[in-house]
Design a protein around this motif. Structure first.
Motif: not given
Ligand SMILES: *Cc1c(COP(=O)(O)O)cnc(C)c1O
Length: 414
Positions: A60, A202, A370
């Motif tokens: 994502k 995050s 993002y």
């Molecule tokens: C968004 C997300 C990530 C990645 O998070 P980052 O802060 O971009 O490293 C990893 N695992 C899950 C379940 C997420 O929802």
């Protein structure tokens, strides 16, 4: 490695001058450095080299096919949150056996697609989801690999910035309830328990919550093993922060050493789900100054990128550095950098000191994560083109969206 640098004042990414790139391909334009992407991945590989591990890139953060393909070729796995992301990973040549499927709202269709692809595991986030997964797997005659996403409830008082690992949010199952859920999973048909998962938030800038969460998860894994439920992998999620302004992100090598100590003598594979820290600082967004609008209280620089191209400032009041691609030899003035979208929330940065004129190019830095993946067509604005730089090579990895593509699939009523 500094892939973003100036030569005679002109901003370059790797060996490419960004002003000529903006002239040639138009703006707004996302630009990524292949070297920065690969270096970020290799930093992870190196930091966790002493532990059997798999880096599952969180799709994502940036789901562009060329970027997924690049990580796939480096050996990455993928953390997906939808059937659309599954389709993208497969289209980009990702190995389905290295995909973990996260998210609180997986539909039966998405489960069927993931079972057909043969993914590594489902990160299950609720009891209802577990029952649905068992039913869907039974219907299609497959066994679904299951890992629960547990919520380690890392102390919010010491770590107030954590946003997804607390009792009160929608993600995961409470860690205290996990043993009962694993027992339930073991009793349901067409499920195979394979692992455990957590993801506490995050843009984390401290290591302690991550190692706290790891300790809680490892203690649970040992409890489960004592009951005869032996896991194959332990997924500690993503969330490592990056520098947007002056943050000091956790040192991956230190995190690696902390986990190596905890994993010594263990047999489980470590999984990680980094998103932002793999792509965030590998990309920027180029935009052109359309108008300068001086005012009595403030000056506005109205640019051709907007909240639909880069939503983070509007959505989270996030900060992105904004620099002139070719600075002018003139005194700087203070500007709010805003887009053309008809929303007061359409800003990209406040009170930035810049020496610019109409027609100049600006670069919004740290826009690799993002950014494009959150872009929309609001105000019927086509989404930006994307370029991947590899030394002096320029690869167009996504054409600028056309107006007809934006209207495709729509119909008039007669
Ligand atoms: C968004 C997300 C990530 C990645 O998070 P980052 O802060 O971009 O490293 C990893 N695992 C899950 C379940 C997420 O929802």
């Amino acid at each position: 490695m500094n892939t973003l640098h100036r030569i005679d004042g002109r901003l370059h990414l790797e060996d490419v001058a960004l002003d000529t790139l903006a002239e040639r391909f138009g703006t707004p334009l996302y630009v990524y450095s292949r070297q920065a992407l690969e270096t970020a991945y290799q930093d992870y590989s190196r930091a966790f080299a002493s532990i059997p591990h798999l880096i599952c890139y969180a799709v994502k953060a940036n789901s562009s096919l060329a970027i997924l393909n690049l990580f796939a070729r480096l050996g990455a796995g993928f953390d997906i949150v939808s059937g659309g992301e599954l389709a993208r990973v497969l289209a980009a040549g990702g190995d389905p056996g290295k995909i973990v499927f996260s998210g609180v709202g997986k539909t039966a269709d998405e489960m069927r697609a993931a079972l057909a692809a043969g993914i590594l595991c489902f990160n299950v986030e609720s009891v209802s989801e577990l029952h649905r997964l068992s039913r869907v797997a039974s219907d299609v005659g497959k066994v679904a690999p299951v890992s629960f996403r547990v919520n380690p409830d890392v102390d919010p008082k010491t770590h107030p910035y954590i946003s997804t690992g607390l009792k009160e949010n929608k993600f995961g199952v409470p860690i205290a309830e996990a043993p009962a859920l694993y027992r339930l999973a073991a009793s349901l048909p067409n499920l195979e328990i394979t692992g455990i998962d957590c993801h506490i938030g995050s843009q984390l800038t401290e290591l302690l919550p991550l190692t706290d969460a790891a300790d809680r998860v490892l203690a649970l894994v040992d409890t489960l093993a004592a009951e005869g439920m032996v896991l194959r992998h332990i997924d500690l999620g993503g969330g490592i922060g990056i520098r947007y302004r002056d943050e000091i992100p956790p040192d991956l090598a230190v995190y690696g050493r902390e986990l190596a100590r905890r994993f010594a003598g263990r047999r489980e594979t470590l999984l990680l789900e980094p998103g932002r820290s793999l792509v965030g600082n590998a990309g920027l967004l180029l935009t052109r100054v359309e108008y300068l609008k001086p005012g009595t209280d403030k000056n506005f620089a109205i640019v051709d990128a907007a909240m639909n191209d880069l939503m983070r400032p509007a959505l989270y009041e996030a900060y992105h550095d904004i620099v002139a691609v070719t600075p002018r030899n003139a005194p700087a003035r203070r500007y709010d950098i805003v887009g053309p979208v008809c929303e007061t929330g359409d800003f990209l940065g406040f009170a930035r000191d810049l020496a610019i004129e109409e027609g100049d190019f600006l670069a919004l830095l740290s826009a690799g994560a993002y950014g494009m993946s959150m872009a929309s067509n609001y105000n019927s604005r086509p989404r930006a083109a994307e370029i991947l730089i590899d030394k002096k090579e320029i690869h167009i990895i996504r054409d600028r969206e056309t107006q007809s593509a934006m209207m495709a699939g729509e119909r008039l009523v007669c």
